[in-house]
Design a protein around this motif. Structure first.
Motif, PDB file in Angstrom:
ATOM      1  N   SER A  10      31.053  48.055  41.541  1.00 24.92           N
ATOM      2  CA  SER A  10      32.304  47.328  41.428  1.00 24.92           C
ATOM      3  C   SER A  10      31.996  45.840  41.526  1.00 24.92           C
ATOM      4  O   SER A  10      30.835  45.451  41.654  1.00 24.92           O
ATOM      5  N   GLY A  11      33.031  45.028  41.510  1.00 22.53           N
ATOM      6  CA  GLY A  11      32.839  43.590  41.557  1.00 22.53           C
ATOM      7  C   GLY A  11      32.564  43.077  42.956  1.00 22.53           C
ATOM      8  O   GLY A  11      32.742  43.788  43.956  1.00 22.53           O
ATOM      9  N   PRO A  12      32.149  41.820  43.085  1.00 28.17           N
ATOM     10  CA  PRO A  12      31.847  41.246  44.395  1.00 28.17           C
ATOM     11  C   PRO A  12      33.079  41.119  45.298  1.00 28.17           C
ATOM     12  O   PRO A  12      32.963  41.193  46.518  1.00 28.17           O
ATOM     13  N   LEU A  13      34.262  40.951  44.708  1.00 31.84           N
ATOM     14  CA  LEU A  13      35.473  40.879  45.513  1.00 31.84           C
ATOM     15  C   LEU A  13      35.707  42.189  46.264  1.00 31.84           C
ATOM     16  O   LEU A  13      36.106  42.191  47.430  1.00 31.84           O
ATOM     17  N   HIS A  14      35.440  43.314  45.614  1.00 29.47           N
ATOM     18  CA  HIS A  14      35.580  44.625  46.266  1.00 29.47           C
ATOM     19  C   HIS A  14      34.652  44.711  47.469  1.00 29.47           C
ATOM     20  O   HIS A  14      35.058  45.154  48.552  1.00 29.47           O
ATOM     21  N   LEU A  16      33.406  42.220  49.215  1.00 28.02           N
ATOM     22  CA  LEU A  16      33.869  41.284  50.231  1.00 28.02           C
ATOM     23  C   LEU A  16      35.049  41.869  51.016  1.00 28.02           C
ATOM     24  O   LEU A  16      35.087  41.793  52.249  1.00 28.02           O
ATOM     25  N   VAL A  17      36.002  42.485  50.329  1.00 25.57           N
ATOM     26  CA  VAL A  17      37.156  43.102  51.006  1.00 25.57           C
ATOM     27  C   VAL A  17      36.693  44.270  51.871  1.00 25.57           C
ATOM     28  O   VAL A  17      37.185  44.463  52.984  1.00 25.57           O
TER      29      VAL A  17
END
Length: 167
Positions: A10-14, A16-17
């Motif tokens: 998945s993306g880096p935002l996922h 981080l969350v």
């Protein structure tokens, strides 16, 4: 970015969350264990036993029963998977029941000073919320079914590739 998504999934935002969620949960657990370690440990063990030995077999049996009872014959038209439209409102209603069961079943002393409600309103409200959840799920399923069937009809009416319709 694509390499990271391929590696992680998945993306880096996922990520981080997810890290932030684990940090908050860890902080809450440390704070709870600092105040009442024995009660928190008993609660975790009790919750695991309640879920794994009682609730999991019950809702697995309910899911298998729903599949058996609501199984339908194959039709020419495509059918979207229907079981999640039954699982989601059942789960949400069950969570509400689990959290509020002492008040729903009038097993606890109400807090009239804080809520200003009589003990008699909770069952009716839980039933109303459950009805709304199932009705919303039925509407969502009907819309999905309509969309799938329209797409199937459009595919049937479309000429086959390589066929221009002229004879």
């Amino acid at each position: 970015m694509a390499r990271f998504a391929r590696w992680y999934g998945s993306g880096p935002l996922h990520l981080l969350v997810l890290i932030a969620s684990f940090a908050i949960a860890g902080y809450a657990m440390v704070r709870l264990f600092a105040v009442r370690p024995l009660e928190v440990a008993i609660w975790f063990v009790g919750a695991a036993i309640l879920h794994d030995l009682i609730l999991l077999p019950l809702y697995s049996l309910a899911d298998l029963s729903a599949h058996a009872v609501l199984r339908h014959r194959a039709t020419r038209m495509p059918q979207p998977p229907w079981i999640n439209y039954l699982r989601v409102p059942s789960f949400l209603s069950g969570v509400l029941l689990l959290v509020w069961f002492p008040l729903i079943f009038a097993l606890s002393t109400p807090y009239p000073g804080a809520t200003r409600l009589s003990i008699n309103v909770y069952l009716g409200r839980w039933l109303a919320i459950t009805a709304v959840l199932f009705a919303a799920s039925a509407v969502a399923f009907a819309l999905k079914l309509r969309r799938v069937r329209r797409a199937a009809r459009a595919d049937e009416e479309r000429p086959a590739p390589g066929h221009d319709g002229a004879s």
